[in-house]
Design an enzyme around this catalytic site. Structure first.
Site, short mmCIF file in Angstrom:
data_model
loop_
_atom_site.label_atom_id
_atom_site.label_comp_id
_atom_site.label_asym_id
_atom_site.label_seq_id
_atom_site.Cartn_x
_atom_site.Cartn_y
_atom_site.Cartn_z
N HIS A 82 -5.41 -6.02 4.16
CA HIS A 82 -4.39 -4.97 4.25
C HIS A 82 -3.70 -5.02 5.60
O HIS A 82 -4.34 -4.83 6.64
CB HIS A 82 -5.05 -3.60 4.04
CG HIS A 82 -5.55 -3.41 2.64
ND1 HIS A 82 -4.97 -2.52 1.76
CD2 HIS A 82 -6.55 -4.02 1.95
CE1 HIS A 82 -5.60 -2.58 0.59
NE2 HIS A 82 -6.57 -3.46 0.68
N CYS A 121 0.85 -1.19 0.00
CA CYS A 121 0.00 0.00 0.00
C CYS A 121 0.89 1.24 0.00
O CYS A 121 1.93 1.28 0.65
CB CYS A 121 -0.97 0.00 1.18
SG CYS A 121 -0.37 0.77 2.68
N GLU A 122 0.47 2.20 -0.78
CA GLU A 122 1.30 3.39 -0.94
C GLU A 122 1.22 4.32 0.26
O GLU A 122 2.01 5.25 0.37
CB GLU A 122 0.94 4.14 -2.23
CG GLU A 122 -0.43 4.79 -2.22
CD GLU A 122 -0.73 5.46 -3.57
OE1 GLU A 122 -0.07 5.14 -4.56
OE2 GLU A 122 -1.65 6.29 -3.60
N HIS A 123 0.27 4.10 1.15
CA HIS A 123 0.14 4.98 2.31
C HIS A 123 1.07 4.59 3.46
O HIS A 123 1.53 5.43 4.21
CB HIS A 123 -1.30 5.00 2.81
CG HIS A 123 -2.27 5.49 1.77
ND1 HIS A 123 -3.48 4.88 1.52
CD2 HIS A 123 -2.17 6.51 0.90
CE1 HIS A 123 -4.08 5.52 0.54
NE2 HIS A 123 -3.32 6.50 0.14
N HIS A 124 1.29 3.28 3.62
CA HIS A 124 2.11 2.81 4.74
C HIS A 124 3.30 1.95 4.30
O HIS A 124 4.09 1.54 5.13
CB HIS A 124 1.25 2.00 5.71
CG HIS A 124 0.03 2.73 6.19
ND1 HIS A 124 -1.19 2.65 5.57
CD2 HIS A 124 -0.14 3.57 7.23
CE1 HIS A 124 -2.06 3.41 6.20
NE2 HIS A 124 -1.45 3.99 7.21
N CYS A 160 -1.80 -2.91 6.86
CA CYS A 160 -1.82 -1.62 7.57
C CYS A 160 -3.07 -1.49 8.44
O CYS A 160 -3.07 -0.77 9.42
CB CYS A 160 -1.70 -0.46 6.58
SG CYS A 160 -2.99 -0.36 5.34
N GLN A 216 -5.66 -0.38 -3.56
CA GLN A 216 -6.39 -1.48 -4.19
C GLN A 216 -7.31 -0.99 -5.32
O GLN A 216 -7.47 -1.66 -6.34
CB GLN A 216 -7.19 -2.22 -3.11
CG GLN A 216 -7.83 -3.49 -3.64
CD GLN A 216 -8.59 -4.24 -2.56
OE1 GLN A 216 -8.21 -4.20 -1.39
NE2 GLN A 216 -9.64 -4.95 -2.95
ZN LIG Z 1 -2.02 1.33 4.10
#
Ligand SMILES: [Zn+2]
Length: 195
Positions: A156, A87-90, A158, A128
């Site tokens: 996920h 995931c690009e956020h975490h 995260c 996703q």
């Molecule tokens: Zn994430």
């Protein structure tokens, strides 16, 4: 699903990423000289290059390399394609399964190519929703089928590891083009993948 092992690492990137992991180890309170983790920055740098190798690959070329003229025009389904992404956020993993269907329009594609393009898009930093859309649009614009459908179910880390949601909650995303926008065709696909 077979995984191509990335054999060649770019020395320059390996060194850069290695330095970054070294400072992460310092920052979290580890001793990077400790025997067990002395080689961790380099291993992690190589793992990170493997997990993001999709940036270097062209998914359209992969499909074009195995497209064949064929009059078959029923639904083609490849289901339960294993999927691993970050995931690009975490920058934590999300993983699950992709299900892909298309209705040929004069051309079919080698079945092994569909899991490969899932890999190409999954081995980048992703969300996703965009992963689903990337796969859908790549097939739609390259193969130009009568219809294409993509469903992804994923867990996920995260959310799971950080306790934001229940451990077993899965996220489902889907996209439909062409014939699959008709509920009858879409429902047949969803029934065949067990949804
Ligand atoms: Zn994430």
């Amino acid at each position: 699903m077979s995984y191509k092992i990335l054999e060649e690492y770019t020395q320059e990137y390996t060194e850069e990423i290695k330095d970054s992991y070294l400072s992460i180890l310092h920052s979290v309170g580890e001793n990077p000289e400790r025997a067990g983790i002395v080689k961790t920055p380099e291993r992690a740098a190589k793992a990170m290059q493997f997990l993001t190798q999709g940036y270097e690959m062209n998914p359209k070329e992969i499909l074009l390399s195995a497209m064949f003229p064929e009059e078959y025009d029923d639904m083609v389904i490849v289901k339960d394609i294993e999927l691993y992404s970050l995931c690009e956020h975490h920058m934590l993993p999300f993983f699950g399964k992709a299900h892909i269907a298309y209705i040929p329009n004069g051309h079919i594609v080698g079945l092994s190519k569909l899991p490969r393009i899932v890999d190409v898009f999954a081995r980048r930093l992703q969300v996703q929703e965009r992963l689903t859309h990337d796969i859908l649009e790549c097939i739609n614009t390259t193969l130009e089928p009568k219809g294409v459908a993509v469903v992804i179910e994923a867990h996920h880390m995260c959310m799971m590891m950080r306790g934001v949601q229940k451990q077993n909650s899965a996220t489902t995303t889907s996209g439909f083009r062409g014939e699959f926008q008709k509920s009858e065709t879409r429902n047949e696909f969803l029934r065949l993948i067990g949804k």
